[in-house]
Motif scaffolding. Sequence first.
Motif, PDB file in Angstrom:
ATOM      1  N   LYS A   1       0.767  -1.474  -0.051  1.00 39.15           N
ATOM      2  CA  LYS A   1      -0.224  -0.131   0.048  1.00 39.15           C
ATOM      3  C   LYS A   1       0.926   1.045  -0.218  1.00 39.15           C
ATOM      4  O   LYS A   1       0.910   2.325  -0.814  1.00 39.15           O
ATOM      5  CB  LYS A   1      -0.840   0.539   1.342  1.00 39.15           C
TER       6      LYS A   1
ATOM      7  N   GLU B   1     -11.591   6.770 -17.249  1.00 39.59           N
ATOM      8  CA  GLU B   1     -11.803   5.685 -16.755  1.00 39.59           C
ATOM      9  C   GLU B   1     -10.631   5.242 -16.668  1.00 39.59           C
ATOM     10  O   GLU B   1      -9.938   4.825 -15.090  1.00 39.59           O
ATOM     11  CB  GLU B   1     -12.857   4.952 -17.052  1.00 39.59           C
TER      12      GLU B   1
ATOM     13  N   LEU C   1      -7.987   4.839 -12.832  1.00 34.46           N
ATOM     14  CA  LEU C   1      -7.363   3.845 -12.019  1.00 34.46           C
ATOM     15  C   LEU C   1      -6.496   3.994 -11.399  1.00 34.46           C
ATOM     16  O   LEU C   1      -5.916   3.623 -10.413  1.00 34.46           O
ATOM     17  CB  LEU C   1      -7.332   2.363 -13.179  1.00 34.46           C
TER      18      LEU C   1
ATOM     19  N   ARG D   1      -5.982   6.772  -9.314  1.00 31.98           N
ATOM     20  CA  ARG D   1      -6.418   7.015  -8.150  1.00 31.98           C
ATOM     21  C   ARG D   1      -6.576   6.341  -7.226  1.00 31.98           C
ATOM     22  O   ARG D   1      -6.905   6.347  -5.920  1.00 31.98           O
ATOM     23  CB  ARG D   1      -7.281   8.391  -8.204  1.00 31.98           C
ATOM     24  N   SER D   2      -6.526   4.710  -7.451  1.00 31.82           N
ATOM     25  CA  SER D   2      -6.913   3.964  -6.869  1.00 31.82           C
ATOM     26  C   SER D   2      -6.528   3.453  -5.558  1.00 31.82           C
ATOM     27  O   SER D   2      -6.895   3.290  -4.304  1.00 31.82           O
ATOM     28  CB  SER D   2      -6.632   2.666  -7.353  1.00 31.82           C
TER      29      SER D   2
ATOM     30  N   THR E   1      -8.149   5.786  -2.366  1.00 26.10           N
ATOM     31  CA  THR E   1      -9.703   5.567  -2.520  1.00 26.10           C
ATOM     32  C   THR E   1      -9.876   4.220  -1.492  1.00 26.10           C
ATOM     33  O   THR E   1      -9.003   3.800  -1.252  1.00 26.10           O
ATOM     34  CB  THR E   1     -10.467   5.628  -3.908  1.00 26.10           C
ATOM     35  N   ASN E   2     -11.622   4.477  -0.629  1.00 29.47           N
ATOM     36  CA  ASN E   2     -11.966   2.984  -0.569  1.00 29.47           C
ATOM     37  C   ASN E   2     -11.938   2.396  -1.681  1.00 29.47           C
ATOM     38  O   ASN E   2     -11.788   2.066  -2.091  1.00 29.47           O
ATOM     39  CB  ASN E   2     -13.294   4.019  -0.053  1.00 29.47           C
TER      40      ASN E   2
ATOM     41  N   ASN F   1     -13.686   2.046  -4.129  1.00 29.39           N
ATOM     42  CA  ASN F   1     -12.627   2.772  -5.135  1.00 29.39           C
ATOM     43  C   ASN F   1     -13.865   3.956  -5.370  1.00 29.39           C
ATOM     44  O   ASN F   1     -13.977   4.635  -6.922  1.00 29.39           O
ATOM     45  CB  ASN F   1     -12.616   1.671  -6.458  1.00 29.39           C
TER      46      ASN F   1
ATOM     47  N   LEU G   1     -14.542   7.402  -5.543  1.00 25.83           N
ATOM     48  CA  LEU G   1     -13.156   8.794  -6.551  1.00 25.83           C
ATOM     49  C   LEU G   1     -14.368  10.193  -5.803  1.00 25.83           C
ATOM     50  O   LEU G   1     -15.448  10.894  -5.299  1.00 25.83           O
ATOM     51  CB  LEU G   1     -13.758   9.880  -8.236  1.00 25.83           C
TER      52      LEU G   1
ATOM     53  N   ASP H   1      -9.966  14.078  -5.861  1.00 24.14           N
ATOM     54  CA  ASP H   1      -9.749  12.842  -7.199  1.00 24.14           C
ATOM     55  C   ASP H   1     -10.182  13.028  -8.662  1.00 24.14           C
ATOM     56  O   ASP H   1      -9.471  13.557  -9.788  1.00 24.14           O
ATOM     57  CB  ASP H   1     -10.066  11.360  -7.263  1.00 24.14           C
TER      58      ASP H   1
ATOM     59  N   GLN I   1      -1.510   8.546 -10.481  1.00 20.33           N
ATOM     60  CA  GLN I   1      -0.873   7.593  -8.789  1.00 20.33           C
ATOM     61  C   GLN I   1      -1.007   8.544  -7.724  1.00 20.33           C
ATOM     62  O   GLN I   1      -0.392   8.621  -6.924  1.00 20.33           O
ATOM     63  CB  GLN I   1      -0.762   6.413  -9.392  1.00 20.33           C
TER      64      GLN I   1
END
Length: 205
Positions: free
Chosen positions: A70, A93, A97, A99-100, A103-104, A107, A109, A113, A153
Amino acid sequence: MITLKNIAIGYRKPLFEVEELTLNPGQLVSLIGPNGSGKTTFLNTLLGIIKPLEGEIFIDKDSTESMLQKDRVKIFSHVSSKFEGVNHLTVYELIALGRSPYTNLLNILRPKDHEIINSIIDQLGLTHLKDKFTTNISDGERQIAMIGKASAQQSKIIILDEPTAFLDYANRIKVIKLLKDIAVNQGKIILLSTHNIELGLEYSY
């Protein structure tokens, strides 16, 4: 800053060794060699997919040996030479990804984000393509979108495995210039593998 000390790269036997190597923010570095020479193995070692046979890798002064996944995904982002698993996604989209890691589990946003994603889309000149599926854009545009995903990212280090392998000459130049611009202006370390000696030597910095 990423530092390698007394690294042996390989599986059961070393493919090659690196006594000491330091890469600094703002650098675009090319790993040049023919297919099968161990470039991908080297990149996978940096990414933590495989462990070095010997030695240590440091981010600033911290060893990556015990780094949690992580935490690793907030330091390293990866762009493959293949466009696998993205055919059903729009450009927006795909970039989202990236931003994964932030996020929780669902996912979802947040406004922040979306702000980051839209900013990257604008910076990369992809606004007119953001609602198009990745199957409906060119290979060069799709590779730029993949770089956008890595940028979203917000990692310190972007690693790319043969990012220009399937592109025509014009798109190769476009992509490599974009990467150099990101490295210099955003202060990121960008490491890419290539078998194109001319391209690597001309644009590495």
